[in-house]
Design a protein around this motif. Sequence first.
Motif, PDB file in Angstrom:
ATOM      1  N   ASN A 125      57.191  45.532  19.750  1.00 30.21           N
ATOM      2  CA  ASN A 125      58.020  46.465  19.003  1.00 30.21           C
ATOM      3  C   ASN A 125      57.404  46.750  17.645  1.00 30.21           C
ATOM      4  O   ASN A 125      56.952  45.828  16.951  1.00 30.21           O
ATOM      5  CB  ASN A 125      59.434  45.896  18.813  1.00 30.21           C
ATOM      6  CG  ASN A 125      60.172  45.749  20.124  1.00 30.21           C
ATOM      7  OD1 ASN A 125      60.077  46.610  20.995  1.00 30.21           O
ATOM      8  ND2 ASN A 125      60.912  44.664  20.269  1.00 30.21           N
ATOM      9  N   LEU A 126      57.414  48.012  17.257  1.00 36.11           N
ATOM     10  CA  LEU A 126      56.998  48.396  15.910  1.00 36.11           C
ATOM     11  C   LEU A 126      58.191  48.404  14.969  1.00 36.11           C
ATOM     12  O   LEU A 126      58.046  48.185  13.765  1.00 36.11           O
ATOM     13  CB  LEU A 126      56.350  49.783  15.932  1.00 36.11           C
ATOM     14  CG  LEU A 126      55.051  49.895  16.748  1.00 36.11           C
ATOM     15  CD1 LEU A 126      54.592  51.337  16.824  1.00 36.11           C
ATOM     16  CD2 LEU A 126      53.969  49.022  16.133  1.00 36.11           C
ATOM     17  N   THR A 152      61.357  51.569  18.041  1.00 37.28           N
ATOM     18  CA  THR A 152      60.027  52.036  18.439  1.00 37.28           C
ATOM     19  C   THR A 152      59.217  50.884  19.019  1.00 37.28           C
ATOM     20  O   THR A 152      59.178  49.794  18.442  1.00 37.28           O
ATOM     21  CB  THR A 152      59.275  52.637  17.238  1.00 37.28           C
ATOM     22  OG1 THR A 152      60.087  53.648  16.632  1.00 37.28           O
ATOM     23  CG2 THR A 152      57.953  53.252  17.682  1.00 37.28           C
ATOM     24  N   SER A 153      58.564  51.138  20.150  1.00 36.16           N
ATOM     25  CA  SER A 153      57.740  50.122  20.812  1.00 36.16           C
ATOM     26  C   SER A 153      56.432  50.744  21.271  1.00 36.16           C
ATOM     27  O   SER A 153      56.290  51.975  21.330  1.00 36.16           O
ATOM     28  CB  SER A 153      58.483  49.514  22.008  1.00 36.16           C
ATOM     29  OG  SER A 153      58.740  50.509  22.986  1.00 36.16           O
ATOM     30  N   PHE A 154      55.481  49.885  21.635  1.00 38.20           N
ATOM     31  CA  PHE A 154      54.204  50.373  22.149  1.00 38.20           C
ATOM     32  C   PHE A 154      53.730  49.464  23.273  1.00 38.20           C
ATOM     33  O   PHE A 154      54.211  48.344  23.435  1.00 38.20           O
ATOM     34  CB  PHE A 154      53.144  50.439  21.045  1.00 38.20           C
ATOM     35  CG  PHE A 154      52.599  49.096  20.642  1.00 38.20           C
ATOM     36  CD1 PHE A 154      51.460  48.569  21.252  1.00 38.20           C
ATOM     37  CD2 PHE A 154      53.239  48.344  19.667  1.00 38.20           C
ATOM     38  CE1 PHE A 154      50.971  47.332  20.892  1.00 38.20           C
ATOM     39  CE2 PHE A 154      52.748  47.099  19.304  1.00 38.20           C
ATOM     40  CZ  PHE A 154      51.616  46.589  19.910  1.00 38.20           C
ATOM     41  N   ALA A 155      52.789  49.971  24.074  1.00 36.23           N
ATOM     42  CA  ALA A 155      52.179  49.187  25.151  1.00 36.23           C
ATOM     43  C   ALA A 155      50.723  49.585  25.284  1.00 36.23           C
ATOM     44  O   ALA A 155      50.380  50.777  25.186  1.00 36.23           O
ATOM     45  CB  ALA A 155      52.917  49.424  26.465  1.00 36.23           C
ATOM     46  N   LEU A 156      49.861  48.593  25.522  1.00 36.33           N
ATOM     47  CA  LEU A 156      48.442  48.805  25.777  1.00 36.33           C
ATOM     48  C   LEU A 156      48.084  48.103  27.074  1.00 36.33           C
ATOM     49  O   LEU A 156      48.536  46.977  27.308  1.00 36.33           O
ATOM     50  CB  LEU A 156      47.589  48.252  24.634  1.00 36.33           C
ATOM     51  CG  LEU A 156      47.825  48.843  23.236  1.00 36.33           C
ATOM     52  CD1 LEU A 156      47.054  48.053  22.192  1.00 36.33           C
ATOM     53  CD2 LEU A 156      47.415  50.317  23.202  1.00 36.33           C
ATOM     54  N   SER A 157      47.271  48.738  27.915  1.00 37.58           N
ATOM     55  CA  SER A 157      46.955  48.122  29.206  1.00 37.58           C
ATOM     56  C   SER A 157      45.564  48.489  29.668  1.00 37.58           C
ATOM     57  O   SER A 157      45.000  49.513  29.270  1.00 37.58           O
ATOM     58  CB  SER A 157      47.980  48.549  30.271  1.00 37.58           C
ATOM     59  OG  SER A 157      47.922  49.936  30.498  1.00 37.58           O
ATOM     60  N   VAL A 158      45.024  47.616  30.518  1.00 37.00           N
ATOM     61  CA  VAL A 158      43.825  47.931  31.303  1.00 37.00           C
ATOM     62  C   VAL A 158      44.275  47.946  32.753  1.00 37.00           C
ATOM     63  O   VAL A 158      45.010  47.067  33.194  1.00 37.00           O
ATOM     64  CB  VAL A 158      42.696  46.914  31.065  1.00 37.00           C
ATOM     65  CG1 VAL A 158      42.117  47.073  29.675  1.00 37.00           C
ATOM     66  CG2 VAL A 158      43.179  45.487  31.269  1.00 37.00           C
TER      67      VAL A 158
END
Length: 425
Positions: free
Chosen positions: A218-219, A223-229
């Motif tokens: 969470n920012l 507000t939230s974010f996600a990063l992935s491969v």
Amino acid sequence: MKKFILTVQKSMLALSVIAVMSSVHAASESEEVAQLRQEVQELKAMLQHYVQQSAPAQPTTKVTVAASPETTQTPTPKLKSGAEVSLYGYIRADASYQAKGASTMYNNISGVPLKHTAEEAQQKDRLHSTANVSRIGLNFKTPTAIGDVGGKLEMDFFGGTSRDQFRIRHAYLTFDKWLIGQTWSTFIAPEYYPETIDAATYVGGALQRSPIVRYSDNLSANTSFALSVEDPKYTAASDPDNKMRLPAFVGRVNHKFANGSMLSGRSFVAEKKTNNDDEWAWGVGIGGKYQLSPQTFLKADYNHIKGDGRFLMWTNSAYAIDDQNNIHSNEFDSISTGITHQFTSQFRSTLGYGYMKAKSDNEFARIHKDSSAQNKELWQGWINGMYNPYKPITLGMEYVYGERETFDGRTGSDNRINMMASYDF
């Protein structure tokens, strides 16, 4: 005080004994016994009364025991390993009457027969039915010394090219802010697609599930974010001669508004490589849900993608290979939008529209100018009604019409009615 009470009791007892002994000599043996019993009973009553009057009052403590949640709720089943497990899913039956279009149970707008062909004449006025979309899933959670470890395993029978094979939809574990396994791609946004009965979605929709490693946080409170491969799981039809070396890199940001509306932005990059050439595919997307009223909301999702045909459904191949074995990427825009209104607590309806337009002035379009498998444009519109007579039961009916156009101007149409009944558990 206690000593005083005991002294009085002993004195009274002694007096009573003397009185009893005197009466023994004045009466018969039987009368003496009867009289003795009576006097003893009177003595007991007198002593009890005296003690009650003399002893200090003791406070009364009332203890109330509140029922705990564990005693009022059904306990969560646990496995031998200590993991908590919950079962969910639904049993679903589908039927479709196809007036025109591809001879398939579910949507196949990008491959419907072209007009004035023998295939078009054969593939119309057909009834299809199936229960392949029925689903079962298990959620797991295991408390550990360093926090809860969770997991999900979800399956249905909607796999394979014929849509009738058993498959695993989701299989992953979660710990803290990490997810590892197979689930929805971080790039797609099913929560912003207009509701449909068709399990394969319409133009602008996506069902991409990938092997994935994802980090989310969470920012702020909203507000939230996600990063992935992610493994792009290419196919020969979408990525001919692909010699993949690297995973796709995907990012996403989500924001929730106070009125219930939501917005998200996404992007990805992925390598496309053959024995003779390589390029980078990329894409951006933005989608959201806007709450018009407590009973009405609007959903929309837009994407621009170059060089990839996997993240979104009902598009073209990712690229074409020319005579010199060079890669030429497909590039397209897509949008899906729809409005849903909850007429009553049991009935809702959705009006939806999806559109895809491929770039037609590039080398990909020139290579596929005469191809019946690649499209310049696709569109579909649909309207449905969903009825919930009881909480676990959903009945639905939907009408859909759509068209496709190839790069050389040929067209085909899809015209059908879909129906479904499901029982959730």
